[in-house]
Write a protein that holds these residues in place. Structure first.
Motif, PDB file in Angstrom:
ATOM      1  N   LYS A   1       2.188  -6.344  -5.092  1.00 43.00           N
ATOM      2  CA  LYS A   1       2.728  -7.036  -3.936  1.00 43.00           C
ATOM      3  C   LYS A   1       1.470  -6.984  -2.828  1.00 43.00           C
ATOM      4  CE  LYS A   1       6.696  -8.276  -1.254  1.00 43.00           C
ATOM      5  NZ  LYS A   1       5.949  -8.390  -0.186  1.00 43.00           N
ATOM      6  N   GLU A   2       1.047  -5.859  -2.380  1.00 44.49           N
ATOM      7  CA  GLU A   2       0.118  -5.689  -1.322  1.00 44.49           C
ATOM      8  C   GLU A   2      -1.072  -6.394  -1.611  1.00 44.49           C
ATOM      9  OE1 GLU A   2       0.168  -3.829   1.560  1.00 44.49           O
ATOM     10  OE2 GLU A   2       2.428  -3.731   1.066  1.00 44.49           O
ATOM     11  N   LEU A   3      -1.483  -6.549  -2.686  1.00 47.53           N
ATOM     12  CA  LEU A   3      -2.843  -7.249  -3.039  1.00 47.53           C
ATOM     13  C   LEU A   3      -2.482  -8.746  -3.145  1.00 47.53           C
ATOM     14  CD1 LEU A   3      -4.510  -4.872  -5.757  1.00 47.53           C
ATOM     15  CD2 LEU A   3      -5.334  -5.443  -3.403  1.00 47.53           C
ATOM     16  N   LYS A   4      -1.475  -9.180  -3.785  1.00 46.01           N
ATOM     17  CA  LYS A   4      -1.191 -10.617  -3.830  1.00 46.01           C
ATOM     18  C   LYS A   4      -0.778 -11.156  -2.440  1.00 46.01           C
ATOM     19  CE  LYS A   4       2.992 -11.743  -5.082  1.00 46.01           C
ATOM     20  NZ  LYS A   4       4.265 -12.047  -5.632  1.00 46.01           N
ATOM     21  N   ASP A   5      -0.252 -10.577  -1.824  1.00 42.91           N
ATOM     22  CA  ASP A   5       0.245 -10.953  -0.525  1.00 42.91           C
ATOM     23  C   ASP A   5      -0.907 -10.996   0.781  1.00 42.91           C
ATOM     24  OD1 ASP A   5       2.610 -11.913  -1.895  1.00 42.91           O
ATOM     25  OD2 ASP A   5       3.923 -10.265  -0.669  1.00 42.91           O
ATOM     26  N   SER A   6      -1.875 -10.351   0.281  1.00 43.32           N
ATOM     27  CA  SER A   6      -2.935 -10.065   1.298  1.00 43.32           C
ATOM     28  C   SER A   6      -3.775 -11.260   1.722  1.00 43.32           C
ATOM     29  CB  SER A   6      -3.851  -8.966   0.761  1.00 43.32           C
ATOM     30  OG  SER A   6      -4.879  -8.585   1.658  1.00 43.32           O
ATOM     31  N   ASP A   7      -4.303 -11.251   3.085  1.00 37.99           N
ATOM     32  CA  ASP A   7      -5.139 -12.365   3.463  1.00 37.99           C
ATOM     33  C   ASP A   7      -6.437 -11.698   3.867  1.00 37.99           C
ATOM     34  OD1 ASP A   7      -4.178 -10.867   5.809  1.00 37.99           O
ATOM     35  OD2 ASP A   7      -3.559 -12.844   6.949  1.00 37.99           O
ATOM     36  N   ALA A   8      -6.745 -10.387   3.410  1.00 41.97           N
ATOM     37  CA  ALA A   8      -8.083  -9.577   4.006  1.00 41.97           C
ATOM     38  C   ALA A   8      -9.148 -10.055   3.246  1.00 41.97           C
ATOM     39  CB  ALA A   8      -7.679  -8.320   3.890  1.00 41.97           C
ATOM     40  N   GLN A   9     -10.302  -9.697   3.607  1.00 44.69           N
ATOM     41  CA  GLN A   9     -11.478 -10.384   3.292  1.00 44.69           C
ATOM     42  C   GLN A   9     -12.052  -8.971   2.029  1.00 44.69           C
ATOM     43  OE1 GLN A   9     -10.813 -11.548   6.553  1.00 44.69           O
ATOM     44  NE2 GLN A   9     -10.322 -13.032   4.933  1.00 44.69           N
ATOM     45  N   VAL A  10     -11.654  -7.798   2.704  1.00 51.87           N
ATOM     46  CA  VAL A  10     -11.959  -6.697   2.143  1.00 51.87           C
ATOM     47  C   VAL A  10     -10.772  -5.574   1.925  1.00 51.87           C
ATOM     48  CG1 VAL A  10     -13.465  -4.458   2.262  1.00 51.87           C
ATOM     49  CG2 VAL A  10     -14.537  -6.455   3.077  1.00 51.87           C
ATOM     50  N   HIS A  11     -10.857  -5.149   0.403  1.00 51.03           N
ATOM     51  CA  HIS A  11      -9.641  -4.324   0.147  1.00 51.03           C
ATOM     52  C   HIS A  11     -10.092  -3.089  -0.534  1.00 51.03           C
ATOM     53  CE1 HIS A  11      -8.104  -8.468  -0.164  1.00 51.03           C
ATOM     54  NE2 HIS A  11      -6.833  -7.784   0.034  1.00 51.03           N
ATOM     55  N   LEU A  12      -9.917  -1.821   0.217  1.00 53.33           N
ATOM     56  CA  LEU A  12     -10.466  -0.619  -0.233  1.00 53.33           C
ATOM     57  C   LEU A  12      -9.130  -0.061  -0.657  1.00 53.33           C
ATOM     58  CD1 LEU A  12     -12.557   0.143   3.239  1.00 53.33           C
ATOM     59  CD2 LEU A  12     -13.119  -0.789   1.077  1.00 53.33           C
ATOM     60  N   ILE A  13      -9.392   0.543  -1.887  1.00 50.92           N
ATOM     61  CA  ILE A  13      -8.339   0.984  -2.629  1.00 50.92           C
ATOM     62  C   ILE A  13      -8.631   2.601  -2.823  1.00 50.92           C
ATOM     63  CG2 ILE A  13      -6.719   1.060  -4.783  1.00 50.92           C
ATOM     64  CD1 ILE A  13      -7.106  -1.810  -5.067  1.00 50.92           C
ATOM     65  N   GLY A  14      -7.689   3.362  -2.060  1.00 50.01           N
ATOM     66  CA  GLY A  14      -8.174   4.832  -2.378  1.00 50.01           C
ATOM     67  C   GLY A  14      -7.241   5.682  -3.169  1.00 50.01           C
ATOM     68  N   SER A  15      -7.866   6.377  -4.042  1.00 48.85           N
ATOM     69  CA  SER A  15      -7.208   7.398  -5.049  1.00 48.85           C
ATOM     70  C   SER A  15      -7.865   8.693  -4.804  1.00 48.85           C
ATOM     71  CB  SER A  15      -7.396   6.733  -6.364  1.00 48.85           C
ATOM     72  OG  SER A  15      -7.204   7.851  -7.306  1.00 48.85           O
ATOM     73  N   GLY A  16      -6.628   9.769  -4.764  1.00 47.93           N
ATOM     74  CA  GLY A  16      -7.343  11.083  -5.014  1.00 47.93           C
ATOM     75  C   GLY A  16      -8.174  11.569  -5.915  1.00 47.93           C
TER      76      GLY A  16
END
Length: 378
Positions: A165-180
């Motif tokens: 949902k966070e990715l589908k509804d986003s209007d950002a140009q860059v998406h940084l996905i952080g994982s431990g």
């Protein structure tokens, strides 16, 4: 957003001088990617850790928060973050950890998270943050790889649905996905990482919703790394940058042998570059070009790894080059995926400690022989 910094694996009892270099970066944001502190306690037996009592955990976080270097940094830069295992409270721990709710409260208090924040509205500590105006917007999505973890999966269905949902509804140009833990290193032995199945699910979400500008951030492994997945089943290449070992690293723990192991043994076909000493990461955003620059710095601030990625390469129909057949990794003469992590660690244990055991055995035998000789002559 102009410049973002990130790092992981920060032992509160080791030198905190790295913060001097980080302060000079003049960051707009700092992102913790796990092992913010080492709340658990290491035993004299390698790879064995004791989970802390909750008052011990609070004391550990308090100690780090009151470090003079960290306090000085807190005053000039906003900080967000997510945990991994050592700050979670159980080495390699997952959903079975009995103190995870208390650990969550302590972790969020350390980050000064408001009580009405999103993390308090659901299980785990995953969260998302957006920065900048439309056209120059960066969305940081931090995933919890501990709270829901089982033998079969890392994120859990609740978190997967939220992420989509966070990715589908986003209007950002860059998406940084952080994982431990690392994501793309499924062919690397011994380390915690995502499975191929989970990477495929993430890739499908990105492709289904035409999500632009996805870059992966990770920690955990006590070395820095830049990776790239060019599988032709993707819409565009997927980059990952790992920064791990702010206060300790493979080199500081095993010198040249540790550095050699990282470069030639703990490797991945997706690797573009590696650095085995203490480090932190930065990401630069150039909105004119436009491009993002992935950087790794040594603990004294020297630039040691860099990868410039035009944003035109990170979108469907963009200029990013994909490789036919690049979806299948070569696991070499042994498929490390089939070896349990606990068993795999024996491969490290044997060459390090067998010689020590042999030396102790020889010393004992020599001592006994001298005693026997002494008794014979007396």
């Amino acid at each position: 957003m102009r410049k973002l910094g990130f790092g992981s694996c920060n032992n509160q009892h080791k030198a905190q001088d790295v913060w001097k270099a980080i302060r000079k970066e003049k960051l707009d944001l700092w992102v913790w990617l796990g092992d913010v502190v080492y709340a658990d306690r290491q035993s004299i037996i390698p790879f064995i850790w004791r989970s802390p009592q909750m008052d011990e955990m609070r004391e550990t976080y308090h100690y780090q928060k009151n470090s003079k270097f960290y306090q000085a940094f807190q005053k000039i830069c906003p900080i967000i973050g997510v945990w991994d295992d050592h700050d979670y409270g159980k080495n390699d721990g997952g959903g079975e950890y009995e103190h995870k709710e208390t650990a969550k409260e302590i972790f969020l208090d350390f980050l000064d998270t408001p009580k009405d924040a999103q993390q308090y509205q659901h299980n785990g500590v995953y969260a998302s943050y957006s920065y900048g105006p439309i056209g120059k917007k960066v969305k940081v999505i931090l995933l919890d790889v501990r709270y829901f973890k089982t033998e079969e999966e890392i994120l859990g269905e609740e978190q997967w649905l939220w992420l989509e949902k966070e990715l589908k509804d986003s209007d950002a140009q860059v998406h940084l996905i952080g994982s431990g833990t690392q994501i793309l290193t499924t062919d690397k032995p011994f380390c915690d990482k995502w499975s191929e199945k989970e990477i495929e699910r993430l890739s499908l979400i990105i492709k289904t919703h035409s999500v632009p500008g996805v870059i992966l951030l990770s920690g955990d492994v006590h070395h820095a790394e830049i990776l790239k997945d060019s599988c032709d089943e993707l819409d565009y290449p997927l980059y990952e940058i790992t920064s791990s070992g702010m206060t300790h690293s493979f080199y500081s723990q095993a010198t040249i042998l540790g550095e050699w192991a990282v470069k030639y043994f703990l490797t991945s076909e997706r690797r573009l570059g590696v650095y085995a000493r203490q480090n932190y990461g930065t990401i630069l955003f150039d909105w004119e070009t436009p491009a993002v620059t992935l950087q790794i710095h040594s603990d004294d601030g020297e630039l040691v790894l860099e990868q410039v990625v035009p944003l035109g390469h990170l979108r469907k129909g963009g200029d990013g080059v994909l490789e036919k057949g690049g979806c299948v990794l070569n696991y070499g003469w042994m498929n490390w995926k089939l070896i349990p992590k606990s068993t795999a660690k024996l491969f490290l244990f044997i060459p390090i400690f067998v010689p020590i055991i042999l030396i102790l055995f020889w010393a004992q035998k020599t001592f006994l022989k001298k005693n026997n000789d002494k008794q014979k002559t007396s």
